[in-house]
Design a protein around this motif. Sequence first.
Motif, PDB file in Angstrom:
ATOM      1  N   GLU A 187      -5.464  15.364  -6.916  1.00  0.00           N
ATOM      2  CA  GLU A 187      -4.688  16.433  -7.551  1.00  0.00           C
ATOM      3  C   GLU A 187      -3.479  16.818  -6.694  1.00  0.00           C
ATOM      4  OE1 GLU A 187      -8.061  16.494  -7.163  1.00  0.00           O
ATOM      5  OE2 GLU A 187      -8.534  16.083  -9.262  1.00  0.00           O
ATOM      6  N   GLN A 188      -3.684  16.896  -5.375  1.00  0.00           N
ATOM      7  CA  GLN A 188      -2.564  17.208  -4.478  1.00  0.00           C
ATOM      8  C   GLN A 188      -1.518  16.098  -4.531  1.00  0.00           C
ATOM      9  OE1 GLN A 188      -5.019  17.781  -0.976  1.00  0.00           O
ATOM     10  NE2 GLN A 188      -4.646  19.988  -1.001  1.00  0.00           N
ATOM     11  N   LEU A 189      -1.967  14.861  -4.559  1.00  0.00           N
ATOM     12  CA  LEU A 189      -1.036  13.739  -4.662  1.00  0.00           C
ATOM     13  C   LEU A 189      -0.264  13.813  -5.973  1.00  0.00           C
ATOM     14  CD1 LEU A 189       0.240  11.085  -3.781  1.00  0.00           C
ATOM     15  CD2 LEU A 189      -1.769   9.899  -4.685  1.00  0.00           C
ATOM     16  N   ASN A 190      -0.962  14.090  -7.066  1.00  0.00           N
ATOM     17  CA  ASN A 190      -0.293  14.170  -8.366  1.00  0.00           C
ATOM     18  C   ASN A 190       0.757  15.282  -8.385  1.00  0.00           C
ATOM     19  OD1 ASN A 190      -1.702  12.012  -9.434  1.00  0.00           O
ATOM     20  ND2 ASN A 190      -3.298  13.286 -10.329  1.00  0.00           N
ATOM     21  N   GLU A 191       0.447  16.408  -7.746  1.00  0.00           N
ATOM     22  CA  GLU A 191       1.422  17.503  -7.658  1.00  0.00           C
ATOM     23  C   GLU A 191       2.665  17.045  -6.893  1.00  0.00           C
ATOM     24  OE1 GLU A 191       1.901  22.018  -5.813  1.00  0.00           O
ATOM     25  OE2 GLU A 191      -0.013  20.972  -5.613  1.00  0.00           O
ATOM     26  N   ALA A 192       2.441  16.375  -5.759  1.00  0.00           N
ATOM     27  CA  ALA A 192       3.560  15.894  -4.945  1.00  0.00           C
ATOM     28  C   ALA A 192       4.371  14.841  -5.704  1.00  0.00           C
ATOM     29  CB  ALA A 192       3.038  15.330  -3.626  1.00  0.00           C
ATOM     30  N   LEU A 193       3.694  13.973  -6.438  1.00  0.00           N
ATOM     31  CA  LEU A 193       4.401  12.941  -7.218  1.00  0.00           C
ATOM     32  C   LEU A 193       5.239  13.563  -8.329  1.00  0.00           C
ATOM     33  CD1 LEU A 193       1.633  10.206  -7.412  1.00  0.00           C
ATOM     34  CD2 LEU A 193       3.797  10.052  -6.151  1.00  0.00           C
ATOM     35  N   ALA A 194       4.735  14.635  -8.937  1.00  0.00           N
ATOM     36  CA  ALA A 194       5.502  15.330  -9.978  1.00  0.00           C
ATOM     37  C   ALA A 194       6.769  15.940  -9.382  1.00  0.00           C
ATOM     38  CB  ALA A 194       4.644  16.404 -10.633  1.00  0.00           C
ATOM     39  N   ILE A 195       6.653  16.520  -8.199  1.00  0.00           N
ATOM     40  CA  ILE A 195       7.822  17.085  -7.513  1.00  0.00           C
ATOM     41  C   ILE A 195       8.796  15.968  -7.159  1.00  0.00           C
ATOM     42  CG2 ILE A 195       8.589  18.219  -5.375  1.00  0.00           C
ATOM     43  CD1 ILE A 195       5.906  19.838  -5.547  1.00  0.00           C
ATOM     44  N   GLN A 196       8.265  14.844  -6.673  1.00  0.00           N
ATOM     45  CA  GLN A 196       9.120  13.717  -6.312  1.00  0.00           C
ATOM     46  C   GLN A 196       9.873  13.204  -7.535  1.00  0.00           C
ATOM     47  OE1 GLN A 196       7.283   9.908  -5.320  1.00  0.00           O
ATOM     48  NE2 GLN A 196       8.625   9.752  -3.533  1.00  0.00           N
ATOM     49  N   LYS A 197       9.183  13.110  -8.651  1.00  0.00           N
ATOM     50  CA  LYS A 197       9.815  12.629  -9.884  1.00  0.00           C
ATOM     51  C   LYS A 197      10.914  13.589 -10.338  1.00  0.00           C
ATOM     52  CE  LYS A 197       8.697  10.897 -14.468  1.00  0.00           C
ATOM     53  NZ  LYS A 197       7.621  10.583 -15.414  1.00  0.00           N
ATOM     54  N   ARG A 198      10.658  14.882 -10.217  1.00  0.00           N
ATOM     55  CA  ARG A 198      11.611  15.905 -10.647  1.00  0.00           C
ATOM     56  C   ARG A 198      12.808  16.024  -9.702  1.00  0.00           C
ATOM     57  NH1 ARG A 198       8.898  21.108 -10.032  1.00  0.00           N
ATOM     58  NH2 ARG A 198       9.995  21.168  -8.055  1.00  0.00           N
ATOM     59  N   ASP A 199      12.520  16.061  -8.387  1.00  0.00           N
ATOM     60  CA  ASP A 199      13.553  16.381  -7.406  1.00  0.00           C
ATOM     61  C   ASP A 199      13.983  15.206  -6.535  1.00  0.00           C
ATOM     62  OD1 ASP A 199      13.220  18.980  -8.335  1.00  0.00           O
ATOM     63  OD2 ASP A 199      11.906  19.559  -6.681  1.00  0.00           O
ATOM     64  N   GLY A 200      13.195  14.129  -6.539  1.00  0.00           N
ATOM     65  CA  GLY A 200      13.457  13.034  -5.607  1.00  0.00           C
ATOM     66  C   GLY A 200      12.871  13.361  -4.244  1.00  0.00           C
ATOM     67  N   GLY A 201      13.067  12.473  -3.304  1.00  0.00           N
ATOM     68  CA  GLY A 201      12.594  12.705  -1.944  1.00  0.00           C
ATOM     69  C   GLY A 201      11.435  11.791  -1.584  1.00  0.00           C
ATOM     70  N   LEU A 202      11.043  11.890  -0.340  1.00  0.00           N
ATOM     71  CA  LEU A 202       9.972  11.052   0.199  1.00  0.00           C
ATOM     72  C   LEU A 202       8.633  11.765   0.045  1.00  0.00           C
ATOM     73  CD1 LEU A 202      11.794   9.959   3.467  1.00  0.00           C
ATOM     74  CD2 LEU A 202      11.458   8.593   1.399  1.00  0.00           C
ATOM     75  N   ILE A 203       7.634  11.028  -0.383  1.00  0.00           N
ATOM     76  CA  ILE A 203       6.330  11.633  -0.673  1.00  0.00           C
ATOM     77  C   ILE A 203       5.719  12.291   0.567  1.00  0.00           C
ATOM     78  CG2 ILE A 203       4.878   9.586  -0.341  1.00  0.00           C
ATOM     79  CD1 ILE A 203       4.585  12.116  -3.220  1.00  0.00           C
ATOM     80  N   GLY A 204       5.873  11.681   1.723  1.00  0.00           N
ATOM     81  CA  GLY A 204       5.322  12.260   2.946  1.00  0.00           C
ATOM     82  C   GLY A 204       5.936  13.602   3.283  1.00  0.00           C
ATOM     83  N   ILE A 205       7.243  13.713   3.105  1.00  0.00           N
ATOM     84  CA  ILE A 205       7.937  14.977   3.378  1.00  0.00           C
ATOM     85  C   ILE A 205       7.515  16.033   2.357  1.00  0.00           C
ATOM     86  CG2 ILE A 205      10.190  16.110   3.539  1.00  0.00           C
ATOM     87  CD1 ILE A 205       9.576  14.119   5.838  1.00  0.00           C
ATOM     88  N   ILE A 206       7.395  15.616   1.110  1.00  0.00           N
ATOM     89  CA  ILE A 206       6.953  16.552   0.069  1.00  0.00           C
ATOM     90  C   ILE A 206       5.555  17.077   0.389  1.00  0.00           C
ATOM     91  CG2 ILE A 206       6.348  16.760  -2.379  1.00  0.00           C
ATOM     92  CD1 ILE A 206       8.591  14.597  -2.861  1.00  0.00           C
ATOM     93  N   PRO A 216       0.845  -1.209   0.000  1.00  0.00           N
ATOM     94  CA  PRO A 216       0.000   0.000   0.000  1.00  0.00           C
ATOM     95  C   PRO A 216       0.873   1.248   0.000  1.00  0.00           C
ATOM     96  CG  PRO A 216      -0.013  -1.035   2.167  1.00  0.00           C
ATOM     97  CD  PRO A 216       0.751  -1.950   1.244  1.00  0.00           C
ATOM     98  N   LEU A 217       0.558   2.176  -0.887  1.00  0.00           N
ATOM     99  CA  LEU A 217       1.337   3.396  -1.006  1.00  0.00           C
ATOM    100  C   LEU A 217       0.747   4.492  -0.127  1.00  0.00           C
ATOM    101  CD1 LEU A 217       1.876   3.365  -4.867  1.00  0.00           C
ATOM    102  CD2 LEU A 217       3.466   2.612  -3.093  1.00  0.00           C
ATOM    103  N   LEU A 218       1.621   5.244   0.512  1.00  0.00           N
ATOM    104  CA  LEU A 218       1.201   6.282   1.449  1.00  0.00           C
ATOM    105  C   LEU A 218       0.237   7.274   0.797  1.00  0.00           C
ATOM    106  CD1 LEU A 218       1.455   7.644   4.218  1.00  0.00           C
ATOM    107  CD2 LEU A 218       3.429   8.887   3.303  1.00  0.00           C
ATOM    108  N   GLY A 219       0.588   7.756  -0.370  1.00  0.00           N
ATOM    109  CA  GLY A 219      -0.258   8.737  -1.051  1.00  0.00           C
ATOM    110  C   GLY A 219      -1.643   8.201  -1.340  1.00  0.00           C
ATOM    111  N   GLU A 220      -1.708   6.948  -1.765  1.00  0.00           N
ATOM    112  CA  GLU A 220      -3.008   6.344  -2.069  1.00  0.00           C
ATOM    113  C   GLU A 220      -3.862   6.204  -0.812  1.00  0.00           C
ATOM    114  OE1 GLU A 220      -2.168   2.721  -4.147  1.00  0.00           O
ATOM    115  OE2 GLU A 220      -1.415   3.796  -5.902  1.00  0.00           O
ATOM    116  N   ILE A 221      -3.237   5.858   0.300  1.00  0.00           N
ATOM    117  CA  ILE A 221      -3.966   5.743   1.567  1.00  0.00           C
ATOM    118  C   ILE A 221      -4.522   7.108   1.975  1.00  0.00           C
ATOM    119  CG2 ILE A 221      -3.789   5.190   4.032  1.00  0.00           C
ATOM    120  CD1 ILE A 221      -1.539   3.183   3.240  1.00  0.00           C
TER     121      ILE A 221
END
Length: 65
Positions: free
Chosen positions: A19-38, A4-9
């Motif tokens: 939409e907020q999750l997709n924004e965070a995932l785009a940042i993660q893809k671009r910059d790296g990092g943990l989704i929760g911190i983003i 289970p993925l944190l964002g999906e939960i």
Amino acid sequence: MAKPLLGEILVEDAVITKEQLNEALAIQKRDGGLIGIILMNLGYINEPTLVKYLALQAERVIKSE
């Protein structure tokens, strides 16, 4: 079974929007990092929420094994 993925939960529980999750995932893809911190850096969740949902995610991982 898939982990289970944190964002999906968070989306399932209506804590954040898809939409907020997709924004965070785009940042993660671009910059790296943990989704929760983003998500925290974006102001969509706070630290207690992150801790709560990381624990919930861990429970689900253990149950799925």
